[in-house]
Write an enzyme that holds these catalytic residues in place. Structure first.
Site, PDB file in Angstrom:
ATOM      1  N   GLY A  55      20.334  -4.044  30.467  1.00 45.39           N
ATOM      2  CA  GLY A  55      19.217  -4.448  31.393  1.00 45.39           C
ATOM      3  C   GLY A  55      18.625  -3.425  32.269  1.00 45.39           C
ATOM      4  N   ARG A  58      19.030  -0.041  37.309  1.00 46.89           N
ATOM      5  CA  ARG A  58      18.614   0.549  38.361  1.00 46.89           C
ATOM      6  C   ARG A  58      16.755   0.755  38.079  1.00 46.89           C
ATOM      7  NH1 ARG A  58      19.994   6.980  38.108  1.00 46.89           N
ATOM      8  NH2 ARG A  58      19.887   7.044  36.009  1.00 46.89           N
ATOM      9  N   ASP A  90      25.164   1.089  41.734  1.00 55.97           N
ATOM     10  CA  ASP A  90      24.383   1.008  42.972  1.00 55.97           C
ATOM     11  C   ASP A  90      23.137   0.547  43.085  1.00 55.97           C
ATOM     12  OD1 ASP A  90      23.725   3.379  42.513  1.00 55.97           O
ATOM     13  OD2 ASP A  90      24.651   4.238  44.388  1.00 55.97           O
ATOM     14  N   GLY A  91      22.423   0.844  41.591  1.00 57.93           N
ATOM     15  CA  GLY A  91      21.095   0.796  41.443  1.00 57.93           C
ATOM     16  C   GLY A  91      20.053   1.935  41.937  1.00 57.93           C
ATOM     17  N   ARG A 142       7.951   5.815  36.746  1.00 57.97           N
ATOM     18  CA  ARG A 142       7.640   6.312  35.363  1.00 57.97           C
ATOM     19  C   ARG A 142       6.654   5.389  34.799  1.00 57.97           C
ATOM     20  NH1 ARG A 142      13.424   5.632  31.939  1.00 57.97           N
ATOM     21  NH2 ARG A 142      13.567   3.282  32.184  1.00 57.97           N
ATOM     22  N   ARG A 149      12.448  -1.818  24.211  1.00 63.81           N
ATOM     23  CA  ARG A 149      13.439  -1.216  23.228  1.00 63.81           C
ATOM     24  C   ARG A 149      14.119  -1.845  22.054  1.00 63.81           C
ATOM     25  NH1 ARG A 149      15.921   1.664  27.888  1.00 63.81           N
ATOM     26  NH2 ARG A 149      14.465   1.465  29.894  1.00 63.81           N
ATOM     27  N   ASP A 218      19.506   1.115  23.219  1.00 69.97           N
ATOM     28  CA  ASP A 218      18.804   0.863  24.147  1.00 69.97           C
ATOM     29  C   ASP A 218      18.081   1.767  24.987  1.00 69.97           C
ATOM     30  OD1 ASP A 218      21.534   1.502  24.765  1.00 69.97           O
ATOM     31  OD2 ASP A 218      20.812   1.900  26.894  1.00 69.97           O
ATOM     32  N   ASN A 219      17.913   3.250  24.306  1.00 72.62           N
ATOM     33  CA  ASN A 219      17.292   4.308  24.842  1.00 72.62           C
ATOM     34  C   ASN A 219      16.177   4.676  23.517  1.00 72.62           C
ATOM     35  OD1 ASN A 219      18.540   4.497  27.114  1.00 72.62           O
ATOM     36  ND2 ASN A 219      19.981   5.941  26.542  1.00 72.62           N
ATOM     37  N   ASP A 228      14.094   7.769  28.678  1.00 73.17           N
ATOM     38  CA  ASP A 228      15.515   7.892  29.280  1.00 73.17           C
ATOM     39  C   ASP A 228      15.905   9.565  29.272  1.00 73.17           C
ATOM     40  OD1 ASP A 228      17.258   6.657  30.690  1.00 73.17           O
ATOM     41  OD2 ASP A 228      17.269   4.850  29.497  1.00 73.17           O
TER      42      ASP A 228
HETATM   43  P1  AMP Z   1      21.394   4.857  30.898  1.00 68.24           P
HETATM   44  O1  AMP Z   1      22.560   5.819  30.689  1.00 68.24           O
HETATM   45  O2  AMP Z   1      20.619   5.445  32.411  1.00 68.24           O
HETATM   46  O3  AMP Z   1      20.537   4.758  29.723  1.00 68.24           O
HETATM   47  O4  AMP Z   1      21.924   3.486  31.662  1.00 68.24           O
HETATM   48  C1  AMP Z   1      22.758   2.604  30.919  1.00 68.24           C
HETATM   49  C2  AMP Z   1      22.782   1.359  31.842  1.00 68.24           C
HETATM   50  O5  AMP Z   1      23.170   1.625  32.967  1.00 68.24           O
HETATM   51  C3  AMP Z   1      21.405   0.838  32.017  1.00 68.24           C
HETATM   52  O6  AMP Z   1      21.649  -0.639  31.858  1.00 68.24           O
HETATM   53  C4  AMP Z   1      21.063   1.168  33.375  1.00 68.24           C
HETATM   54  O7  AMP Z   1      20.096   0.275  33.990  1.00 68.24           O
HETATM   55  C5  AMP Z   1      22.618   1.250  34.146  1.00 68.24           C
HETATM   56  N1  AMP Z   1      22.541   2.076  35.115  1.00 68.24           N
HETATM   57  C6  AMP Z   1      22.762   3.297  35.015  1.00 68.24           C
HETATM   58  N2  AMP Z   1      22.864   3.655  36.367  1.00 68.24           N
HETATM   59  C7  AMP Z   1      22.985   2.810  37.142  1.00 68.24           C
HETATM   60  C8  AMP Z   1      22.922   2.895  38.568  1.00 68.24           C
HETATM   61  N3  AMP Z   1      23.303   3.627  39.210  1.00 68.24           N
HETATM   62  N4  AMP Z   1      23.063   1.621  39.109  1.00 68.24           N
HETATM   63  C9  AMP Z   1      23.061   0.631  38.385  1.00 68.24           C
HETATM   64  N5  AMP Z   1      22.942   0.500  36.744  1.00 68.24           N
HETATM   65  C10 AMP Z   1      22.828   1.596  36.348  1.00 68.24           C
HETATM   66 MG    MG Z   2      18.881   3.806  29.152  1.00 68.68          MG
END
Ligand code: AMP
Ligand code: MG
Length: 461
Positions: A55, A58, A90-91, A142, A149, A218-219, A228
């Site tokens: 999900g 962030r 931390d989002g 964005r 996805r 998911d990407n 992403d």
């Molecule tokens: P990503 O590698 O950016 O595709 O992220 C993979 C998952 O980790 C997704 O569910 C993102 O929403 C979550 N995520 C990545 N970075 C953060 C962050 N700093 N805080 C919270 N969730 C994150």
């Molecule tokens: Mg992602």
């Protein structure tokens, strides 16, 4: 920090009127009237491992709007804070990776490749804590044709909620593939259409040497846009085994592996739709297997046509694949720069043309000369274009400027460390016209200086 005015206008906004409020809205401090922000749920295979709940950890979907063309677009804030899917995170996001996504996604768009767009990057004034210590926080806005996805389908399928998968599939058909509304087999056709879009997308990536870096399910966006921009990067030297991402230890997402991974991801999508495709599971599997097995051929045809265009060919001959593969082998063994060699090949059109610049890219150009003779002979069979016309056609598909890793690093350093956005903007502007040579900008077209290869990217969360 940056605001994409042309994109804002495309979205139908009065830019001058909204500009005073832009930082407030695109930092997430002010929710626009009528917006009901949500965080989207999805699942996904991350490096092959299934994770049932990911999900928008962030990211916040601000909402949808209809752009000037009447196309529905999603607006999303990335780095705006925690959501129910943040898990340990931390989002938040910090400035450099958000500027990086802005730059690279807009460059992809200018190259003519479907992608999510970047509307704005706003600094929050708050520190974000990472291994390196306190870093400047930022939010990226964005814009996507939708954020649905492959992993969105997996989320519901993994819970056995076939009704939800059906609702999602119907929604996606309506939003992205309205031509399927009348189809007698809409769910099977949905798989087919998503496969077609992904085949095209990956063929385009391969054409410009783009390595996505985290092709988790998911990407992968259903609408066929690149999504992403984490550890993505462009090839310098041609090597199909190239991996930039520090976490891709096994090369799962290496440059040359991307078509195979796409097919694998699409099979995961197809699985979620099986119960909707046919009540008899064996029959359903048989239907989708045919489509998934067709992917490599579909991809290769598109890739081949793309490569033909890059080499100045308009007709198709059976031997073209061989000619192209040999060229790529020369690039590989000669450690030649991928982008430059295609561009300079355009300069070498014509029997008397000077190929000195092209030859200079190769460690051992002797073998290349024989290849050039055969390529020119093939061009001679291709049609009746003049050399100048042919060269112009090649230049229109072989970029001079890509977001080269060493340049991106350089401008991000300047922006983040010294607060100087000028180099960033200069590179950004240049990348808006990637196929047109611009005087005085030779440095931006050049391969990285010795010692700057072996580039590594990090997820940058
Ligand atoms: P990503 O590698 O950016 O595709 O992220 C993979 C998952 O980790 C997704 O569910 C993102 O929403 C979550 N995520 C990545 N970075 C953060 C962050 N700093 N805080 C919270 N969730 C994150
Ligand atoms: Mg992602």
């Amino acid at each position: 920090m940056v605001f994409n005015r042309p994109l804002a206008m495309e979205l139908g906004w009065d830019v001058a009127a909204m500009e005073p409020y832009a930082a407030g809205i695109f930092s997430g401090n002010h929710v626009p009237r009528g917006a009901a922000p949500i965080a989207m749920a999805y699942a996904g295979h991350q490096f092959g491992q299934f994770v049932p709940t990911l999900g928008d950890g962030r990211a916040i979907l601000l909402g949808e709007l209809l752009d000037c063309q009447g196309v529905r677009r999603d607006l999303q804030l990335k780095g705006s804070g925690r959501t129910p899917f943040s898990r340990q995170g931390d989002g938040r996001a910090w400035l450099a990776p958000m500027l990086r996504e802005y730059l690279v996604s807009e460059a992809m768009h200018a190259l003519g490749i479907p992608t999510t767009r970047s509307l704005a990057v706003v600094t929050t004034g708050e520190p974000v804590w990472r291994e390196a210590g306190a870093l400047p926080g930022a939010v990226l806005t964005r814009v996507a044709t939708s954020h649905v996805r492959v992993g969105t389908f997996q989320y519901f399928a993994a819970r056995g909620d076939h009704e939800a998968v059906r609702i999602l599939a119907d929604y996606v058909v309506q939003r992205h593939f309205p031509e399927l509304l009348e189809s007698p087999a809409p769910y099977l056709d949905l798989v087919r259409m998503v496969c077609a879009r992904q085949a095209r997308l990956i063929a385009q990536w391969m054409g410009v040497g783009f390595v996505h870096g985290v092709m988790n399910t998911d990407n992968m966006a259903i609408c066929g846009e690149t999504i992403d921009f984490g550890p993505c990067a462009f090839l310098d030297r041609y090597d199909p085994d190239t991996v930039f991402s520090s976490i891709d230890a096994w090369g799962r997402y290496a440059f040359g592996n991307q078509p195979r991974i796409a097919a694998w991801n699409l099979a995961r999508l197809a699985e979620t739709l099986l119960p909707l495709i046919d009540p008899d599971p064996r029959q359903a599997v048989a239907w989708v297997t045919e489509i998934i097995q067709d992917f490599p051929e579909r991809f290769e045809a598109l890739w081949l046509d793309g490569m033909r265009a890059k080499m100045g060919l308009e007709t198709r001959e059976e031997q073209d694949l061989l000619l192209i593969e040999e060229w790529l082998q020369w690039l590989h063994s000669g450690q030649a720069d991928y982008t430059l060699s295609f561009r300079l090949l355009g300069q070498a059109v014509g029997v008397g043309a000077d190929a000195a610049e092209l030859r200079a890219l190769f460690a051992d150009p002797a073998g290349l000369d024989q290849w050039l003779v055969r390529w020119r002979a093939r061009l001679a069979r291709d049609g009746h274009r003049s050399d100048a016309e042919r060269q112009a056609r090649m230049h229109a598909v072989n970029p001079v400027y890509i977001p080269r890793n060493h340049l991106v690093e350089e401008v991000l350093d300047r922006a983040v460390e010294q607060g100087d956005l000028q180099p960033f903007m200069r590179l950004y502007e240049l990348l808006q016209r990637p196929y047109v040579e611009q005087p005085g900008m030779e440095r931006y077209a050049a391969a990285p200086p010795a010692g700057r290869e072996g580039y590594q990217t990090f997820c940058g969360t």
